[in-house]
Design an enzyme around this catalytic site. Sequence first.
Site, PDB file in Angstrom:
ATOM      1  N   GLY A  20       0.774  -1.234   0.000  1.00  0.00           N
ATOM      2  CA  GLY A  20       0.000   0.000   0.000  1.00  0.00           C
ATOM      3  C   GLY A  20       0.805   1.283   0.000  1.00  0.00           C
ATOM      4  O   GLY A  20       0.292   2.330   0.408  1.00  0.00           O
ATOM      5  N   SER A  21       2.042   1.270  -0.459  1.00  0.00           N
ATOM      6  CA  SER A  21       2.833   2.526  -0.486  1.00  0.00           C
ATOM      7  C   SER A  21       2.204   3.550  -1.412  1.00  0.00           C
ATOM      8  O   SER A  21       2.183   4.744  -1.102  1.00  0.00           O
ATOM      9  CB  SER A  21       4.276   2.243  -0.891  1.00  0.00           C
ATOM     10  OG  SER A  21       4.377   1.904  -2.254  1.00  0.00           O
ATOM     11  N   ASN A  22       1.647   3.119  -2.533  1.00  0.00           N
ATOM     12  CA  ASN A  22       0.949   4.061  -3.419  1.00  0.00           C
ATOM     13  C   ASN A  22      -0.321   4.588  -2.757  1.00  0.00           C
ATOM     14  O   ASN A  22      -0.649   5.766  -2.887  1.00  0.00           O
ATOM     15  CB  ASN A  22       0.625   3.398  -4.754  1.00  0.00           C
ATOM     16  CG  ASN A  22       1.805   3.443  -5.704  1.00  0.00           C
ATOM     17  OD1 ASN A  22       2.138   4.488  -6.266  1.00  0.00           O
ATOM     18  ND2 ASN A  22       2.472   2.324  -5.853  1.00  0.00           N
ATOM     19  N   ASN A 110      -5.427   2.342 -13.541  1.00  0.00           N
ATOM     20  CA  ASN A 110      -4.438   1.437 -12.968  1.00  0.00           C
ATOM     21  C   ASN A 110      -3.040   1.985 -13.216  1.00  0.00           C
ATOM     22  O   ASN A 110      -2.805   2.693 -14.211  1.00  0.00           O
ATOM     23  CB  ASN A 110      -4.561   0.057 -13.629  1.00  0.00           C
ATOM     24  CG  ASN A 110      -3.518  -0.921 -13.120  1.00  0.00           C
ATOM     25  OD1 ASN A 110      -3.442  -1.182 -11.924  1.00  0.00           O
ATOM     26  ND2 ASN A 110      -2.709  -1.443 -14.032  1.00  0.00           N
ATOM     27  N   HIS A 112       0.835   0.616 -13.775  1.00  0.00           N
ATOM     28  CA  HIS A 112       1.607  -0.601 -14.061  1.00  0.00           C
ATOM     29  C   HIS A 112       3.095  -0.244 -14.002  1.00  0.00           C
ATOM     30  O   HIS A 112       3.499   0.794 -14.561  1.00  0.00           O
ATOM     31  CB  HIS A 112       1.232  -1.157 -15.435  1.00  0.00           C
ATOM     32  CG  HIS A 112       1.931  -2.428 -15.775  1.00  0.00           C
ATOM     33  ND1 HIS A 112       1.621  -3.634 -15.192  1.00  0.00           N
ATOM     34  CD2 HIS A 112       2.959  -2.665 -16.637  1.00  0.00           C
ATOM     35  CE1 HIS A 112       2.439  -4.563 -15.670  1.00  0.00           C
ATOM     36  NE2 HIS A 112       3.260  -4.016 -16.534  1.00  0.00           N
TER      37      HIS A 112
HETATM   38  N1  LIG Z   1      -9.806  -5.750 -16.074  1.00  0.00           N
HETATM   39  C1  LIG Z   1      -8.590  -5.395 -15.598  1.00  0.00           C
HETATM   40  N2  LIG Z   1      -8.255  -5.727 -14.336  1.00  0.00           N
HETATM   41  C2  LIG Z   1      -7.035  -5.365 -13.838  1.00  0.00           C
HETATM   42  C3  LIG Z   1      -6.106  -4.670 -14.641  1.00  0.00           C
HETATM   43  C4  LIG Z   1      -6.494  -4.329 -15.987  1.00  0.00           C
HETATM   44  O1  LIG Z   1      -5.733  -3.679 -16.744  1.00  0.00           O
HETATM   45  N3  LIG Z   1      -7.739  -4.707 -16.416  1.00  0.00           N
HETATM   46  N4  LIG Z   1      -4.847  -4.350 -14.155  1.00  0.00           N
HETATM   47  C5  LIG Z   1      -4.417  -5.166 -13.020  1.00  0.00           C
HETATM   48  C6  LIG Z   1      -3.106  -4.765 -12.439  1.00  0.00           C
HETATM   49  N5  LIG Z   1      -2.061  -5.547 -13.107  1.00  0.00           N
HETATM   50  C7  LIG Z   1      -1.124  -4.889 -13.845  1.00  0.00           C
HETATM   51  O2  LIG Z   1      -1.033  -3.645 -13.864  1.00  0.00           O
HETATM   52  C8  LIG Z   1      -2.037  -6.964 -12.987  1.00  0.00           C
HETATM   53  C9  LIG Z   1      -2.322  -7.534 -11.751  1.00  0.00           C
HETATM   54  C10 LIG Z   1      -2.311  -8.923 -11.620  1.00  0.00           C
HETATM   55  C11 LIG Z   1      -2.030  -9.742 -12.706  1.00  0.00           C
HETATM   56  C12 LIG Z   1      -2.060 -11.227 -12.547  1.00  0.00           C
HETATM   57  O3  LIG Z   1      -1.502 -11.955 -13.353  1.00  0.00           O
HETATM   58  N6  LIG Z   1      -2.750 -11.685 -11.486  1.00  0.00           N
HETATM   59  C13 LIG Z   1      -2.814 -13.132 -11.203  1.00  0.00           C
HETATM   60  C14 LIG Z   1      -3.399 -13.378  -9.803  1.00  0.00           C
HETATM   61  C15 LIG Z   1      -2.417 -12.913  -8.717  1.00  0.00           C
HETATM   62  C16 LIG Z   1      -2.979 -13.131  -7.313  1.00  0.00           C
HETATM   63  O4  LIG Z   1      -4.199 -13.398  -7.168  1.00  0.00           O
HETATM   64  O5  LIG Z   1      -2.173 -13.004  -6.339  1.00  0.00           O
HETATM   65  C17 LIG Z   1      -3.718 -13.839 -12.221  1.00  0.00           C
HETATM   66  O6  LIG Z   1      -4.624 -13.211 -12.795  1.00  0.00           O
HETATM   67  O7  LIG Z   1      -3.502 -15.061 -12.361  1.00  0.00           O
HETATM   68  C18 LIG Z   1      -1.722  -9.175 -13.927  1.00  0.00           C
HETATM   69  C19 LIG Z   1      -1.705  -7.785 -14.068  1.00  0.00           C
HETATM   70  C20 LIG Z   1      -5.496  -5.209 -11.946  1.00  0.00           C
HETATM   71  N7  LIG Z   1      -6.736  -5.670 -12.557  1.00  0.00           N
HETATM   72  N1  LIG Z   2       0.637  -5.206 -12.539  1.00  0.00           N
HETATM   73  C1  LIG Z   2       0.235  -4.575 -11.321  1.00  0.00           C
HETATM   74  C2  LIG Z   2       1.436  -4.235 -10.485  1.00  0.00           C
HETATM   75  O1  LIG Z   2       2.457  -4.891 -10.550  1.00  0.00           O
HETATM   76  N2  LIG Z   2       1.281  -3.168  -9.692  1.00  0.00           N
HETATM   77  C3  LIG Z   2       2.379  -2.730  -8.890  1.00  0.00           C
HETATM   78  O2  LIG Z   2       2.243  -3.239  -7.564  1.00  0.00           O
HETATM   79  C4  LIG Z   2       3.003  -2.360  -6.722  1.00  0.00           C
HETATM   80  C5  LIG Z   2       2.177  -2.073  -5.494  1.00  0.00           C
HETATM   81  O3  LIG Z   2       2.990  -1.440  -4.548  1.00  0.00           O
HETATM   82  P1  LIG Z   2       2.306  -0.796  -3.247  1.00  0.00           P
HETATM   83  O4  LIG Z   2       1.399  -1.859  -2.648  1.00  0.00           O
HETATM   84  O5  LIG Z   2       3.475  -0.464  -2.366  1.00  0.00           O
HETATM   85  O6  LIG Z   2       1.540   0.419  -3.708  1.00  0.00           O
HETATM   86  C6  LIG Z   2       3.290  -1.073  -7.526  1.00  0.00           C
HETATM   87  O7  LIG Z   2       4.642  -1.035  -7.923  1.00  0.00           O
HETATM   88  C7  LIG Z   2       2.393  -1.226  -8.734  1.00  0.00           C
HETATM   89  O8  LIG Z   2       2.902  -0.616  -9.911  1.00  0.00           O
END
Ligand SMILES: Nc1nc2c(c(=O)[nH]1)N[C@@H](CN(C=O)c1ccc(C(=O)N[C@@H](CCC(=O)O)C(=O)O)cc1)CN2
Ligand SMILES: NCC(=O)N[C@@H]1O[C@H](COP(=O)([O-])[O-])[C@@H](O)[C@H]1O
Length: 201
Positions: A20-22, A110, A112
Amino acid sequence: MQSTWKEQTVNIAIFASGAGSNAQKLIDHFRQQAGIKIALIVCNKPGAGVLTIAQKENIPALLIEKEQFFRGNAYVDELKQHNVDFIVLAGFLWKVPVALIQAFQQRIINIHPALLPNYGGKGMYGTFVHEAVIAAKEKESGISIHYVDELYDHGKLIFQARCTIDENDTAASLAQKIHALEHEHYPLVVEKLAHELQNRR
Ligand SMILES: Nc1nc2c(c(=O)[nH]1)N[C@@H](CN(C=O)c1ccc(C(=O)N[C@@H](CCC(=O)O)C(=O)O)cc1)CN2
Ligand SMILES: NCC(=O)N[C@@H]1O[C@H](COP(=O)([O-])[O-])[C@@H](O)[C@H]1O
């Protein structure tokens, strides 16, 4: 009729799964800002650091579970009960379902930790992203802030910022550079979008 100040307030829900730093930087940034409020923290991981932040900051927290999120109402009713106007994903690791995207069209963003469209998609989160970038011997990385659509990391780009990668950088040192970019830019991008939402009212 002039709407009340409360009605003009843009209520933001932060979705997070980790430290949760963001979320903390967003809370700090909007603490003194009239008209924009962090109204809810939504988390899918019991014990996540972001829940401790919510408690310390006296911000309501909603712990969600898979069945209702993916096969139920996607918590749309609960978000509406908190008057949520805008959803900010900050390290949220589940795919946002279509039901939620349709309820908050063009109002879910989001961040990334890479320069999309590269290094995105399923499995690309947290340190996995930085490890892939380092393994590919990239000379730069960065952050991407985008609207959320039904696919991972596919929505319209809003903002990107870059950092160089030195030969002695590791996934951990790169993560530090990326976090610094996120903490600098995410609050400012969210503020700009929230003001645009206010002005459309
Ligand atoms: N509909 C959308 N949902 C989410 C997006 C998005 O662009 N469209 N962004 C993600 C955040 N993200 C990258 O920025 C991201 C987060 C997680 C995954 C992933 O592979 N998750 C795993 C499960 C991990 C877990 O449950 O611990 C998975 O799906 O198998 C990829 C990209 C947030 N949601
Ligand atoms: N693809 C999604 C992803 O990787 N998100 C990344 O998770 C971290 C959360 O940090 P935080 O919990 O310290 O905010 C952040 O670096 C964010 O970009």
